[in-house]
Structure formats: structure tokens, C-alpha cells
Design a protein around this motif. Structure first.
Motif, PDB file in Angstrom:
ATOM      1  N   ARG A  88       0.850  -1.202   0.000  1.00 41.26           N
ATOM      2  CA  ARG A  88       0.000   0.000   0.000  1.00 41.26           C
ATOM      3  C   ARG A  88       0.884   1.250   0.000  1.00 41.26           C
ATOM      4  NH1 ARG A  88      -2.009   0.169   4.827  1.00 41.26           N
ATOM      5  NH2 ARG A  88      -0.780  -1.613   5.513  1.00 41.26           N
ATOM      6  N   PRO A  89       0.418   2.316  -0.633  1.00 38.26           N
ATOM      7  CA  PRO A  89       1.242   3.528  -0.766  1.00 38.26           C
ATOM      8  C   PRO A  89       1.643   4.144   0.574  1.00 38.26           C
ATOM      9  CG  PRO A  89      -0.694   3.656  -2.180  1.00 38.26           C
ATOM     10  CD  PRO A  89      -0.883   2.449  -1.323  1.00 38.26           C
ATOM     11  N   ILE A  90       2.821   4.687   0.593  1.00 36.12           N
ATOM     12  CA  ILE A  90       3.321   5.483   1.720  1.00 36.12           C
ATOM     13  C   ILE A  90       3.552   6.896   1.196  1.00 36.12           C
ATOM     14  CG2 ILE A  90       5.409   5.885   3.107  1.00 36.12           C
ATOM     15  CD1 ILE A  90       5.405   2.755   3.493  1.00 36.12           C
ATOM     16  N   ARG A  91       3.029   7.892   1.935  1.00 33.30           N
ATOM     17  CA  ARG A  91       3.173   9.283   1.484  1.00 33.30           C
ATOM     18  C   ARG A  91       4.119  10.090   2.383  1.00 33.30           C
ATOM     19  NH1 ARG A  91       1.147   7.880  -3.123  1.00 33.30           N
ATOM     20  NH2 ARG A  91      -1.046   7.308  -3.113  1.00 33.30           N
ATOM     21  N   GLY A  92       4.348   9.565   3.593  1.00 32.95           N
ATOM     22  CA  GLY A  92       5.209  10.310   4.515  1.00 32.95           C
ATOM     23  C   GLY A  92       5.977   9.380   5.432  1.00 32.95           C
ATOM     24  N   VAL A  93       7.103   9.869   5.930  1.00 30.40           N
ATOM     25  CA  VAL A  93       7.979   9.050   6.772  1.00 30.40           C
ATOM     26  C   VAL A  93       8.339   9.824   8.040  1.00 30.40           C
ATOM     27  CG1 VAL A  93      10.163   7.784   6.865  1.00 30.40           C
ATOM     28  CG2 VAL A  93       8.915   7.927   4.712  1.00 30.40           C
ATOM     29  N   MET A  94       8.197   9.150   9.165  1.00 32.69           N
ATOM     30  CA  MET A  94       8.658   9.694  10.453  1.00 32.69           C
ATOM     31  C   MET A  94       9.988   9.012  10.764  1.00 32.69           C
ATOM     32  SD  MET A  94       5.109   9.731  12.701  1.00 32.69           S
ATOM     33  CE  MET A  94       4.879   7.965  12.798  1.00 32.69           C
ATOM     34  N   LEU A  95      11.010   9.794  11.026  1.00 27.67           N
ATOM     35  CA  LEU A  95      12.332   9.231  11.313  1.00 27.67           C
ATOM     36  C   LEU A  95      12.741   9.531  12.747  1.00 27.67           C
ATOM     37  CD1 LEU A  95      14.294  10.354   8.108  1.00 27.67           C
ATOM     38  CD2 LEU A  95      13.269   8.110   8.573  1.00 27.67           C
ATOM     39  N   ASP A  96      13.114   8.494  13.451  1.00 36.26           N
ATOM     40  CA  ASP A  96      13.792   8.691  14.728  1.00 36.26           C
ATOM     41  C   ASP A  96      15.177   9.276  14.417  1.00 36.26           C
ATOM     42  OD1 ASP A  96      14.490   8.520  17.429  1.00 36.26           O
ATOM     43  OD2 ASP A  96      15.276   6.490  17.185  1.00 36.26           O
ATOM     44  N   ILE A  97      15.740  10.000  15.357  1.00 37.56           N
ATOM     45  CA  ILE A  97      17.030  10.661  15.087  1.00 37.56           C
ATOM     46  C   ILE A  97      18.209   9.833  15.610  1.00 37.56           C
ATOM     47  CG2 ILE A  97      18.422  12.729  15.530  1.00 37.56           C
ATOM     48  CD1 ILE A  97      15.824  14.366  15.506  1.00 37.56           C
ATOM     49  N   ARG A 117       6.864  13.119   2.222  1.00 42.16           N
ATOM     50  CA  ARG A 117       7.008  14.081   3.319  1.00 42.16           C
ATOM     51  C   ARG A 117       7.815  13.437   4.448  1.00 42.16           C
ATOM     52  NH1 ARG A 117       0.604  15.670   3.381  1.00 42.16           N
ATOM     53  NH2 ARG A 117       0.452  15.602   1.099  1.00 42.16           N
ATOM     54  N   VAL A 118       8.656  14.219   5.075  1.00 43.32           N
ATOM     55  CA  VAL A 118       9.558  13.693   6.116  1.00 43.32           C
ATOM     56  C   VAL A 118       9.456  14.559   7.366  1.00 43.32           C
ATOM     57  CG1 VAL A 118      11.977  13.295   6.758  1.00 43.32           C
ATOM     58  CG2 VAL A 118      11.205  12.757   4.433  1.00 43.32           C
ATOM     59  N   VAL A 119       9.341  13.901   8.531  1.00 40.47           N
ATOM     60  CA  VAL A 119       9.433  14.621   9.809  1.00 40.47           C
ATOM     61  C   VAL A 119      10.323  13.806  10.746  1.00 40.47           C
ATOM     62  CG1 VAL A 119       7.313  13.573  10.759  1.00 40.47           C
ATOM     63  CG2 VAL A 119       8.130  15.763  11.663  1.00 40.47           C
ATOM     64  N   HIS A 148       1.684  17.116  11.646  1.00 39.63           N
ATOM     65  CA  HIS A 148       2.762  17.822  10.963  1.00 39.63           C
ATOM     66  C   HIS A 148       2.853  17.361   9.505  1.00 39.63           C
ATOM     67  CE1 HIS A 148       6.766  19.882  10.954  1.00 39.63           C
ATOM     68  NE2 HIS A 148       6.963  19.043   9.954  1.00 39.63           N
ATOM     69  N   LEU A 149       2.725  16.062   9.277  1.00 42.87           N
ATOM     70  CA  LEU A 149       2.798  15.512   7.912  1.00 42.87           C
ATOM     71  C   LEU A 149       1.502  15.760   7.150  1.00 42.87           C
ATOM     72  CD1 LEU A 149       4.449  12.023   8.663  1.00 42.87           C
ATOM     73  CD2 LEU A 149       5.536  13.955   7.491  1.00 42.87           C
ATOM     74  N   ASN A 150       0.410  16.004   7.924  1.00 41.61           N
ATOM     75  CA  ASN A 150      -0.928  16.173   7.344  1.00 41.61           C
ATOM     76  C   ASN A 150      -1.323  14.947   6.516  1.00 41.61           C
ATOM     77  OD1 ASN A 150      -3.344  17.504   6.926  1.00 41.61           O
ATOM     78  ND2 ASN A 150      -2.615  18.583   5.092  1.00 41.61           N
TER      79      ASN A 150
END
Lengths: 268, 268
Positions: A5-14, A42-44, A197-199
Motif C-alpha cells: 500500500r502507498p506510503i506518502r510520509g515518513v517519520m524518522l527517529d534521530i 514528506r519527512v518529519v 505535521h505531515l498532514n
């Protein structure tokens, strides 16, 4: 399959994903994030880092090659808890790292009784004396209130495992019978902040992290997919856990697979 | 009524019942214990004290007026855990008070890999550094084993509440996922040791303590009756709890009631 399934945004741990604590950027991660961003995803950055001011964290990321990062790209616990303290006009007793004490100057009223305890990753500041001060502060409150910046068990620092704030929170919870409000991963409200944030809805978002509990279990509980990476604090035993959508060697590996899958997604 | 059925023996907590930590004997307690002993009731002292050698504890009790006490009259966690370490030939990593480290000399094999962690009331030795050492020691073990000398939340020392070993145990348990073996109150085996010493069944024994969880709940769970005293670490909120058979002002108050009831018991 986690990439059907499509992914539009990614949350990254630092920490442990973009760089190793006490060391440099993780091989391939700088380039991987550049490719992610170039692909239109989109990346946060979603971190539980509370041992340094967010501005310092951003400067360090810039120095390591993540030169596009501003404080707007990063979700960290201190600004999040500051919003809560302001909203409820709370006067915190702090058990935090010395380098972030000043971040709380706007809300601390030294002359008035404390109305909550805020505990961050205090590192060597987790002394017996400081733990007792926070404990007695809670015991003296009519309605004890404890905010804990994350719930991590441990992290890797200078190549060695080190106890994280969640452990000292467990100690205070056991002593007082108070259940802390977690401001950080894996709290649902914190992940929701990142989704806002990614909306994007959770089912279109992928979390990438090195912490089975904080990153992977937390993100899947709000409906995201989640990749566990074998860098940072990763433990071999975690690889057998059911929660991760995938276990990648590192961020670059996860991004490779993600970008390969993109052309096959049908557009909505 | 908690005094309807005969009592043949009494288990007494030491700190907070016989004396206040950092201060002197509690008013009336020396005389109360003398009266208990003179009445023919069997008496054993059951303590979670692990911050001083048992021999020192006994000397201190003698100085305070409990001049009849010998090490045979006292059940403490260090000799109990030493028996376990010897039985399983374990080589402990110690997180204990400096004054009791030598008590473990017979079992510590410095040149060999550690096979368990023993945690006592370490006081200021509960530093971030020492907590991390114990944590890493457990993470390095194939079959991690943690012994905790008691499970106390806190105690009163020099008039102030202070975190007890149970809190730091909660921290290590959270970090590692290992569940500690408790050697001390409220472990059933520990109370059983005291009952064996008295050579009495639990239903003929009364526990007197200042800790709702360790003393009162623990003792009632093995079938004893239990009096909570309003000295030591006593908290007002505990007085509302269902567990204690009775809440007494102090040991002398409990003994007064007990000795008054004795003549009314029918002999078996």
C-alpha cells in the motif's frame, strides 16, 4: 507485504537512525534522507531527545550533513511539554539534563510551590539526591503530577548501553504510586502531533526507528507501518518480535526498498 | 476482632518500629518488647535492613536498650541471600551499601564472569554510573539473574522520606525485562523463614510493621495477622487500607492491647 500500500510520509527517529550517540552519522543515512525528500515523500524527524536543546540538536544534525533540517522539521519533547505546562499554568520541579534547564525559564516560578515534576533524560543528573528531591516533591503535592519526556529503556552512547529516562520514571512511579504522563514516544498524542505535521493519515505513514518499544510498537499502535533498523540500540532478540513491518540493516536499506516500491503503487 | 484468636508469636519490623532511622528508640518500644518477651510470647525481629552488617544492626539495637538481641534473634536479607548465592555457586555483581560489601567476600570471585546482580539498599551508591554498571552486567548475561534485598518503596531517615531499594529494582526491571527474586519482605519465603524460626503456624503469629506493603500486606498474604504502626514511614492514607488487622499509634500501643487480650484466650 509492508510495501504493497502507498506510503506518502515518513517519520524518522534521530538518535540511532540518523547518527550514533557520541559518534557520527550512520553510513548511508545522510544520502538516504536526501533521496527520500527528493522523491516527494514528506519527512518529519520524531525524537525523544531531551538531553540537549532542540536548537543544539538541529545544529548538530546540520554539522553531520543533514543541512536542510530546521527546528520546524523536528518534533522533540521539551517544546511539547512546555505547551502543556503553559496551558495548565504549572510550576515544574525539574529533573533534567543541566544543558536544558534554561529551556524552562519561562514557566519556572522559583518563589511558588511546585505543582508538577518534569523528568527528562538527565544522564548523570540521575543521582540518588536528585531522585529523592523529585520524589519528595511529588509526595508533598496534594495532586501529584509527573511528566516524563519519553519512556525509553536504554540507548547506546559512545558504543555502550546506558539507562534512559523511562527507567527512572519506573522508579518514581513505584515509589509514589503516581502514573506519569508520557510526553514523547510511544504516547499516542505525540505520534498524532507528528501525523498532524505531515498532514497524512496514519495508514499512509512509515516510522523508522531503532527502539522496538518507543518507535515500532508505538507507531503501529496508532496505525502506522514501522521499520526497525539494526543500528543504534537495536538488540538481536527484537528481530523476532511481531511488531515491525520489516527489520532493515539501517535507514539506507529501508529507503532503498521504499523507493523501489514507489513506482508500483497505483495512484488514488 | 483481630485479638479474638490466640497469638503465640510476634514478628517485629525493626526500623520505624523499634527505632527511627537516624534517630533513637521509639518512645515506649524498648519496654514494650520487654513486656512481650516476659509474657512468654515468642519474638523474632524481621527486617529488610541491608545498608549495614547484621552484627552492626544488633550492636546498635543493644545500645538503644534492646540489650537481649543477638544475631540469632534477627532475620535480615544479607545472610538469606548469601545462602542462595552459596547454594547455586553464583558470583555476584554487587550494587550495595559500601558498609556491607565485605559481607559478600566469601562468594565474590573477582576474576570470573558475574552470574547475577545483588542489589541492596545502596543509599548514595545508587548513582547513575552504578545503576548503569548493574544494568550492563545483566544485559551481558545469557540468563540474567537479579536478586533484590527487599522491595521497599521508601523509608524515613533523619525525618525525611528517602527512596528504598524497591524503586531502583523497578528501574532495572523496566530496563532489562528481568523480574527480580526478592530476598526480604514481602516475599513469602522470607516470612516463612521467620515462621520457621518461631516454630509456629502463620495463624498464631502477629506481624507489627510500619510498611503497608512490605510488612502488612506481605504478612497477611502468608496468613498472619498484622498491625500497622503510625511511626516510621507511616502515611495517613495507609490507615484507610483494608489490609491491617489494626492500626496502632506505635508498638507500645499494639503490645498493650495484645497483653490485655491474652488472659481471655482459651488454651488449646
Amino acid at each position: 507485504m509492508w510495501l504493497e500500500r502507498p506510503i506518502r510520509g515518513v517519520m524518522l527517529d534521530i538518535t540511532g537512525v540518523l547518527y550514533e550517540s557520541g559518534a557520527g552519522a550512520i553510513t548511508g543515512s545522510v544520502h538516504a534522507v536526501d533521496r527520500l525528500r527528493a522523491s516527494g515523500l514528506r519527512v518529519v524527524l520524531v525524537s525523544n531527545e531531551s538531553s540537549q536543546p532542540t536548537s543544539t540538536l538541529v545544529k548538530n544534525l546540520n554539522t553531520l550533513g543533514y543541512d536542510w533540517v530546521t527546528t520546524d522539521d523536528v518534533i522533540t519533547p521539551i517544546p511539547a511539554v512546555m505547551a502543556v505546562l503553559r496551558q495548565h499554568a504549572l510550576n515544574p520541579h525539574l529533573l533534567v539534563h543541566p544543558s536544558v534547564e534554561h529551556e524552562f525559564d519561562d514557566v519556572v516560578r522559583a518563589e511558588e510551590a511546585k505543582t508538577c515534576v518534569v523528568m527528562g533524560d538527565a544522564d548523570a543528573n540521575f543521582s540518588f539526591e536528585n531522585m529523592n528531591s523529585a520524589f519528595n516533591c511529588l509526595m508533598d503535592m496534594k495532586q501529584p503530577k509527573l511528566y516524563c519526556l519519553g519512556k525509553g529503556r536504554y540507548y547506546r552512547h559512545n558504543g555502550k548501553l546506558q539507562l534512559d529516562v523511562g527507567c527512572f520514571n519506573a522508579a518514581l512511579e513505584f515509589a509514589t504510586g503516581v502514573t506519569a504522563d508520557i510526553v514523547g514516544k510511544p504516547a499516542k498524542l505525540y505520534f498524532q502531533k507528528a501525523l498532524d505535521h505531515l498532514n497524512l493519515p496514519a495508514e499512509q505513514v512509515l516510522m523508522v526507528g531503532d527502539d522496538l518499544f518507543g518507535d515500532v510498537v508505538g507507531a503501529t499502535e496508532v496505525g502506522c507501518r514501522a521499520v526497525l533498523v539494526r543500528t543504534g540500540k537495536f538488540q538481536n532478540s527484537w528481530g523476532q518480535h511481531a511488531a515491525p513491518s520489516f527489520v532493515a540493516d539501517n535507514l539506507a536499506h529501508a529507503v532503498d526498498l521504499l523507493l523501489e516500491a514507489m513506482p508500483h503503487w497505483t495512484t488514488a
